[in-house]
Design a protein around this motif. Structure first.
Motif, PDB file in Angstrom:
ATOM      1  N   GLY A  88      25.690  -2.516 -11.315  1.00  0.00           N
ATOM      2  CA  GLY A  88      25.795  -2.779  -9.886  1.00  0.00           C
ATOM      3  C   GLY A  88      25.005  -1.834  -9.003  1.00  0.00           C
ATOM      4  O   GLY A  88      24.936  -2.048  -7.795  1.00  0.00           O
ATOM      5  N   ASP A  89      24.389  -0.782  -9.586  1.00  0.00           N
ATOM      6  CA  ASP A  89      23.591   0.140  -8.773  1.00  0.00           C
ATOM      7  C   ASP A  89      22.437  -0.596  -8.106  1.00  0.00           C
ATOM      8  O   ASP A  89      21.793  -1.455  -8.712  1.00  0.00           O
ATOM      9  N   LEU A  90      22.174  -0.239  -6.850  1.00  0.00           N
ATOM     10  CA  LEU A  90      21.090  -0.847  -6.079  1.00  0.00           C
ATOM     11  C   LEU A  90      19.910   0.120  -6.030  1.00  0.00           C
ATOM     12  O   LEU A  90      20.040   1.241  -5.540  1.00  0.00           O
ATOM     13  N   ILE A  91      18.783  -0.313  -6.575  1.00  0.00           N
ATOM     14  CA  ILE A  91      17.550   0.482  -6.604  1.00  0.00           C
ATOM     15  C   ILE A  91      16.658  -0.033  -5.485  1.00  0.00           C
ATOM     16  O   ILE A  91      16.394  -1.236  -5.405  1.00  0.00           O
ATOM     17  N   THR A  92      16.190   0.884  -4.614  1.00  0.00           N
ATOM     18  CA  THR A  92      15.318   0.487  -3.508  1.00  0.00           C
ATOM     19  C   THR A  92      14.005   1.248  -3.603  1.00  0.00           C
ATOM     20  O   THR A  92      13.993   2.475  -3.707  1.00  0.00           O
ATOM     21  N   ILE A  93      12.914   0.483  -3.574  1.00  0.00           N
ATOM     22  CA  ILE A  93      11.552   1.017  -3.581  1.00  0.00           C
ATOM     23  C   ILE A  93      10.910   0.531  -2.290  1.00  0.00           C
ATOM     24  O   ILE A  93      10.618  -0.657  -2.157  1.00  0.00           O
ATOM     25  N   PRO A 117       0.802  -1.230   0.000  1.00  0.00           N
ATOM     26  CA  PRO A 117       0.000   0.000   0.000  1.00  0.00           C
ATOM     27  C   PRO A 117       0.834   1.279   0.000  1.00  0.00           C
ATOM     28  O   PRO A 117       0.363   2.314  -0.441  1.00  0.00           O
ATOM     29  N   VAL A 118       2.079   1.223   0.468  1.00  0.00           N
ATOM     30  CA  VAL A 118       2.927   2.423   0.512  1.00  0.00           C
ATOM     31  C   VAL A 118       3.667   2.673  -0.807  1.00  0.00           C
ATOM     32  O   VAL A 118       4.370   3.669  -0.948  1.00  0.00           O
ATOM     33  N   VAL A 119       3.499   1.770  -1.774  1.00  0.00           N
ATOM     34  CA  VAL A 119       4.094   1.949  -3.099  1.00  0.00           C
ATOM     35  C   VAL A 119       3.060   2.645  -3.978  1.00  0.00           C
ATOM     36  O   VAL A 119       1.885   2.275  -3.989  1.00  0.00           O
ATOM     37  N   SER A 120       3.495   3.672  -4.702  1.00  0.00           N
ATOM     38  CA  SER A 120       2.585   4.414  -5.583  1.00  0.00           C
ATOM     39  C   SER A 120       2.127   3.537  -6.751  1.00  0.00           C
ATOM     40  O   SER A 120       2.799   2.568  -7.110  1.00  0.00           O
ATOM     41  N   LYS A 121       0.975   3.906  -7.336  1.00  0.00           N
ATOM     42  CA  LYS A 121       0.488   3.157  -8.504  1.00  0.00           C
ATOM     43  C   LYS A 121       1.528   3.168  -9.615  1.00  0.00           C
ATOM     44  O   LYS A 121       1.739   2.164 -10.285  1.00  0.00           O
ATOM     45  N   GLN A 122       2.161   4.314  -9.838  1.00  0.00           N
ATOM     46  CA  GLN A 122       3.312   4.431 -10.732  1.00  0.00           C
ATOM     47  C   GLN A 122       4.431   5.055  -9.896  1.00  0.00           C
ATOM     48  O   GLN A 122       4.452   6.259  -9.685  1.00  0.00           O
ATOM     49  N   HIS A 123       5.321   4.221  -9.415  1.00  0.00           N
ATOM     50  CA  HIS A 123       6.320   4.653  -8.431  1.00  0.00           C
ATOM     51  C   HIS A 123       7.581   5.226  -9.082  1.00  0.00           C
ATOM     52  O   HIS A 123       8.087   6.259  -8.669  1.00  0.00           O
ATOM     53  N   CYS A 124       8.099   4.521 -10.084  1.00  0.00           N
ATOM     54  CA  CYS A 124       9.283   4.970 -10.800  1.00  0.00           C
ATOM     55  C   CYS A 124       9.377   4.207 -12.116  1.00  0.00           C
ATOM     56  O   CYS A 124       8.627   3.259 -12.334  1.00  0.00           O
ATOM     57  N   LYS A 125      10.286   4.650 -12.982  1.00  0.00           N
ATOM     58  CA  LYS A 125      10.484   3.900 -14.217  1.00  0.00           C
ATOM     59  C   LYS A 125      11.928   4.014 -14.659  1.00  0.00           C
ATOM     60  O   LYS A 125      12.641   4.960 -14.318  1.00  0.00           O
ATOM     61  N   ILE A 126      12.331   3.000 -15.431  1.00  0.00           N
ATOM     62  CA  ILE A 126      13.637   3.006 -16.076  1.00  0.00           C
ATOM     63  C   ILE A 126      13.389   3.184 -17.563  1.00  0.00           C
ATOM     64  O   ILE A 126      12.561   2.479 -18.145  1.00  0.00           O
ATOM     65  N   PHE A 154      13.795   7.251 -13.245  1.00  0.00           N
ATOM     66  CA  PHE A 154      12.979   8.416 -12.900  1.00  0.00           C
ATOM     67  C   PHE A 154      12.125   8.066 -11.699  1.00  0.00           C
ATOM     68  O   PHE A 154      11.462   7.029 -11.690  1.00  0.00           O
ATOM     69  N   ASN A 155      12.095   8.920 -10.676  1.00  0.00           N
ATOM     70  CA  ASN A 155      11.258   8.730  -9.495  1.00  0.00           C
ATOM     71  C   ASN A 155       9.953   9.493  -9.672  1.00  0.00           C
ATOM     72  O   ASN A 155       9.958  10.632 -10.113  1.00  0.00           O
ATOM     73  N   PHE A 156       8.822   8.875  -9.340  1.00  0.00           N
ATOM     74  CA  PHE A 156       7.519   9.532  -9.416  1.00  0.00           C
ATOM     75  C   PHE A 156       6.871   9.719  -8.051  1.00  0.00           C
ATOM     76  O   PHE A 156       5.809  10.307  -7.943  1.00  0.00           O
ATOM     77  N   SER A 157       7.474   9.185  -6.985  1.00  0.00           N
ATOM     78  CA  SER A 157       6.857   9.205  -5.657  1.00  0.00           C
ATOM     79  C   SER A 157       7.523  10.231  -4.752  1.00  0.00           C
ATOM     80  O   SER A 157       8.710  10.132  -4.448  1.00  0.00           O
ATOM     81  N   ALA A 158       6.728  11.218  -4.299  1.00  0.00           N
ATOM     82  CA  ALA A 158       7.243  12.204  -3.343  1.00  0.00           C
ATOM     83  C   ALA A 158       7.146  11.665  -1.915  1.00  0.00           C
ATOM     84  O   ALA A 158       7.945  12.006  -1.051  1.00  0.00           O
ATOM     85  N   THR A 159       6.151  10.804  -1.665  1.00  0.00           N
ATOM     86  CA  THR A 159       5.917  10.276  -0.322  1.00  0.00           C
ATOM     87  C   THR A 159       6.979   9.267   0.096  1.00  0.00           C
ATOM     88  O   THR A 159       7.519   9.337   1.198  1.00  0.00           O
ATOM     89  N   SER A 198      20.693   6.482  -1.525  1.00  0.00           N
ATOM     90  CA  SER A 198      20.390   7.915  -1.582  1.00  0.00           C
ATOM     91  C   SER A 198      19.087   8.166  -2.331  1.00  0.00           C
ATOM     92  O   SER A 198      18.880   7.618  -3.420  1.00  0.00           O
ATOM     93  N   VAL A 199      18.223   8.997  -1.735  1.00  0.00           N
ATOM     94  CA  VAL A 199      16.959   9.372  -2.380  1.00  0.00           C
ATOM     95  C   VAL A 199      17.269  10.137  -3.652  1.00  0.00           C
ATOM     96  O   VAL A 199      18.164  10.985  -3.675  1.00  0.00           O
ATOM     97  N   ILE A 200      16.527   9.830  -4.718  1.00  0.00           N
ATOM     98  CA  ILE A 200      16.735  10.572  -5.966  1.00  0.00           C
ATOM     99  C   ILE A 200      15.587  11.551  -6.165  1.00  0.00           C
ATOM    100  O   ILE A 200      14.428  11.231  -5.919  1.00  0.00           O
ATOM    101  N   ASP A 201      15.920  12.772  -6.577  1.00  0.00           N
ATOM    102  CA  ASP A 201      14.882  13.758  -6.845  1.00  0.00           C
ATOM    103  C   ASP A 201      14.965  14.265  -8.277  1.00  0.00           C
ATOM    104  O   ASP A 201      14.221  15.139  -8.683  1.00  0.00           O
ATOM    105  N   GLU A 202      15.893  13.692  -9.043  1.00  0.00           N
ATOM    106  CA  GLU A 202      15.985  13.976 -10.469  1.00  0.00           C
ATOM    107  C   GLU A 202      16.447  12.690 -11.150  1.00  0.00           C
ATOM    108  O   GLU A 202      16.921  11.772 -10.478  1.00  0.00           O
TER     109      GLU A 202
END
Length: 119
Positions: free
Chosen positions: A85-90, A42-51, A61-66, A74-78
């Motif tokens: 090897g990058d680790l993506i966390t949602i 429930p805490v994941v947005s309907k469209q949370h992010c995309k590659i 690209f991040n779509f979730s402000a919450t 590190s939080v991404i804002d752009e």
């Protein structure tokens, strides 16, 4: 031409889980039925992010402000260009980006065009 990279699910125990080839021009994450990788929390947005894939580059690209998406803790804002090897966390789900040029000899079960769900 095959996929330019893949995502590897990191299980809570820290071991590698299923692998998802990035064979389309975009890969959308979220709760929505239109998402390529669905995360049923429930805490994941309907469209949370995309590659987005362009040539040999993958941009996140991040779509979730919450509950913003993180790369390597590190939080991404752009938009962020992903590196091997990058680790993506949602929220509490993690994926490792692997670039095609670093995958030589690895084995994976590919299911192009099919959607996967994370419970």
């Amino acid at each position: 031409m095959g996929p330019t990279g893949r995502l590897v699910t990191i299980k809570r125990s820290g071991v590698d889980g299923p692998h998802f080839p990035l064979s389309l021009s975009t890969c959308l994450f979220g709760r929505g039925i239109e998402c390529d990788i669905r995360i049923q929390l429930p805490v994941v947005s309907k469209q949370h992010c995309k590659i987005e894939i362009s040539g040999q580059k993958a941009t996140l690209f991040n779509f979730s402000a919450t509950n913003p998406t993180q790369v390597n803790g590190s939080v991404i804002d752009e938009p962020v260009q992903l590196k091997h090897g990058d680790l993506i966390t949602i929220v509490d789900r993690s994926f490792r980006y692997e670039n095609e040029s670093h995958q030589k000899g690895s084995k994976t079960t590919e299911f192009p065009g099919q959607r996967r769900e994370q419970s």
